[in-house]
Design an enzyme around this catalytic site. Structure first.
Site, PDB file in Angstrom:
ATOM      1  N   LYS A  82       0.848  -1.201   0.000  1.00 33.47           N
ATOM      2  CA  LYS A  82       0.000   0.000   0.000  1.00 33.47           C
ATOM      3  C   LYS A  82       0.875   1.240   0.000  1.00 33.47           C
ATOM      4  CE  LYS A  82      -3.786   2.147   2.645  1.00 33.47           C
ATOM      5  NZ  LYS A  82      -4.583   2.078   3.903  1.00 33.47           N
ATOM      6  N   SER A 157      -9.580   2.042   3.221  1.00 26.93           N
ATOM      7  CA  SER A 157      -8.753   2.801   2.314  1.00 26.93           C
ATOM      8  C   SER A 157      -7.749   1.947   1.546  1.00 26.93           C
ATOM      9  CB  SER A 157      -7.983   3.871   3.092  1.00 26.93           C
ATOM     10  OG  SER A 157      -7.112   3.254   4.026  1.00 26.93           O
ATOM     11  N   SER A 181      -9.698  -0.317   7.384  1.00 25.79           N
ATOM     12  CA  SER A 181      -9.162  -0.227   6.019  1.00 25.79           C
ATOM     13  C   SER A 181      -8.496  -1.476   5.481  1.00 25.79           C
ATOM     14  CB  SER A 181      -8.163   0.912   5.924  1.00 25.79           C
ATOM     15  OG  SER A 181      -8.849   2.100   5.798  1.00 25.79           O
TER      16      SER A 181
HETATM   17  N1  GLN Z   1     -12.757   4.568   6.664  1.00 24.95           N
HETATM   18  C1  GLN Z   1     -12.112   4.920   7.887  1.00 24.95           C
HETATM   19  C2  GLN Z   1     -11.607   6.343   7.798  1.00 24.95           C
HETATM   20  O1  GLN Z   1     -11.840   6.920   6.811  1.00 24.95           O
HETATM   21  C3  GLN Z   1     -11.004   3.979   8.170  1.00 24.95           C
HETATM   22  C4  GLN Z   1      -9.801   4.266   7.370  1.00 24.95           C
HETATM   23  C5  GLN Z   1      -8.646   3.414   7.769  1.00 24.95           C
HETATM   24  O2  GLN Z   1      -8.790   2.389   8.444  1.00 24.95           O
HETATM   25  N2  GLN Z   1      -7.469   3.856   7.396  1.00 24.95           N
HETATM   26  O3  GLN Z   1     -10.993   6.846   8.679  1.00 24.95           O
END
Ligand code: GLN
Length: 480
Positions: A82, A157, A181
């Protein structure tokens, strides 16, 4: 196993092929990168390919094989990373314009550990900007398409990492999870995704979003491959003072033990109001676990209803502090102005996307004098209560079983204009990050429209063994 089946390779299949001299690591690298480059236009899942790095590593692996030396448990395995995890000499953008040309001078600990076991880093994957999002639509480099349904999001994400594993353009991938995410995109794309205990895996070289919630973890097509990767990246790292000294046990030995007699809790708050599309699939997975001899009972995690608001206060507060470093002076893109303040404003204005700006403002607000006690401090207290819910539940059960997300992958564009609807994607996952317990998503079926659905497993701090054991036994029983 031949390289014609590149999209379905697993770690043991690669080991087998290398051992039997059916192919070399260099051949795997060429085949994997060629395939990934060919397929990428359909999903936009890779932002950068790193063929030189993969090939030079593959040559080292082949030399070691020729000399009969130890080659590592990930020898010749194509891995995607990532783009919030830094790679020396390979562009790392965090899905943001502000880091469009950022070439890190060092490798994350997780990357070093993967390569020290022979892995081939083939590229960096697209993600929501600074890991803020649930659909990958917040990337400055365009959304990722879900390989299982190209008009749908892959989740976020870490959507790029989930997509490349689902598509078969990498065997395994690393993602990061702050509120869901890893697990939510794994569930949307039909692959395995693991969020280890907080502190289990070093965060050194993970670009910080919300430091007390950030985790690095693997994506894979099988539970066994995810367990192998976690075994490689886990363990104390002196470069990250929050990484734990806890011993890393043999996940493979642990996961193969039968699960008969394990006590599983279904937290009722995670099933109230859950639609049939997801609920029916999750309930039949639970029945399967009962058939395997688990003792299933209802439990309660009473503070779940506060988790979403608690998370969005703590995560944005930490993000506003972490993102202050992108000021146009040190290592982010600079847009000049008449004064220093103008330069900051112009650089950040041009470099950050809408969601990142929204979160910096929210986080700055909850930390400001006069609001700190009402929001930030209160959220910290609520976080303790949420963590205590898990501790209390684990007095009676060995693991908790829930859905990963209230709904399967949604259409690209469907929720972009409604941040609150988007935030709801993580309502079942962010509790795990707040409590710091290990959790994972394992594929458990599909919706009537054929969209993948994941089953979430939570266990006690540092008990990844029981989590893998449930997931592996479930996978064996359902995929044959
Ligand atoms: N969707 C959540 C956020 O926007 C989690 C994102 C993540 O785990 N990096 O913060």
């Amino acid at each position: 196993m031949s390289l014609n089946n590149i999209a379905s390779l697993t770690i043991p299949a690669i080991r087998d092929g290398l051992t039997k001299k059916e192919f070399s690591a260099v051949e795997v690298a060429h085949a994997a990168i060629g395939f990934a480059e060919k397929e990428n236009p359909s999903t936009n899942a890779y932002l950068t390919f790193s063929p030189e790095r993969a090939l030079s590593q593959a040559r080292r692996v082949d030399e070691s094989i020729a000399k009969n030396e130890y080659v590592g448990v990930l020898a010749g395995v194509p891995v995607a990373i990532k783009d919030v995890i830094v790679t020396e000499g390979i562009r790392t953008t965090c899905g943001s314009r502000i880091l469009e040309n950022y070439i890190p001078p060092y490798d994350a600990t997780t990357v070093i550990r993967l390569e020290s076991e022979g892995a081939l880093i083939i590229g960096k994957t697209n993600c929501d900007e600074f890991a803020m999002g649930s659909s990958n639509e917040n990337s400055a480099y365009g959304p990722v398409r879900n390989p299982k349904a190209l008009d749908r999001v892959p989740g976020g994400s870490s959507g790029g990492s989930a997509a490349v594993v689902a598509q078969g353009t990498a065997v395994v991938a690393l993602g990061s999870d702050t509120g869901g995410s890893i697990r939510q995109p794994a569930s949307f794309c039909g692959v395995v995704g693991v969020t280890p205990t907080y502190g289990r895996v070093s965060r050194y070289g993970l670009v910080a979003y919300a430091s007390s919630l950030d985790h690095v973890g693997p994506f894979a097509r099988t539970v066994a491959d995810a367990a192998t990767v976690l075994g490689v990246i886990a363990g104390r790292d002196d470069q990250d003072s929050t990484s734990a000294f806890a011993p890393v046990n043999d996940y493979h030995a642990a996961m193969k033990r039968p699960i008969s007699g394990l006590k599983l809790g279904l937290p009722k708050e995670y099933f109230e109001g859950l639609g049939a599309e997801t609920g029916d699939v999750v309930h039949s997975a639970v029945e399967q676990l009962e058939k395997l001899g688990c003792d299933v009972r209802e439990v309660s995690l009473p503070h779940t209803k506060y988790a979403l608001s608690c998370y969005y206060i703590i995560a944005t507060a930490e993000a506003s502090s972490n993102l202050a470093r992108y000021d146009g002076v040190r290592y982010s893109a600079r847009v000049d102005g008449d004064t220093l303040i103008d330069m900051y404003r112009n650089s950040r204005g041009a470099g950050f996307g809408t969601e990142v700006k929204r979160r910096i403002m929210l986080g700055t607000y909850v930390l400001s004098a006069g609001y700190y006690d009402a929001y930030y401090l209160k959220a910290q207290r609520v976080r303790n209560l949420i963590a205590r819910d898990f501790t209390n539940a684990f007095q009676d059960v060995d693991a908790l079983i829930t859905p990963v997300s209230p709904f399967p992958a949604f259409k690209i564009g469907e929720k972009v204009d409604d941040p609150l609807a988007m935030y709801l994607s993580d309502v079942y996952t962010l509790t795990g990050d707040l409590a710091g317990v290990p959790c994972m998503s394992v594929p458990c079926g599909a919706s009537p429209d054929g969209l993948p659905i994941g089953l979430q497993i939570f266990t006690k701090h540092f008990d990844e063994e029981t989590m893998f054991r449930i997931a592996w036994n479930y996978e064996q029983a359902t995929t044959g």
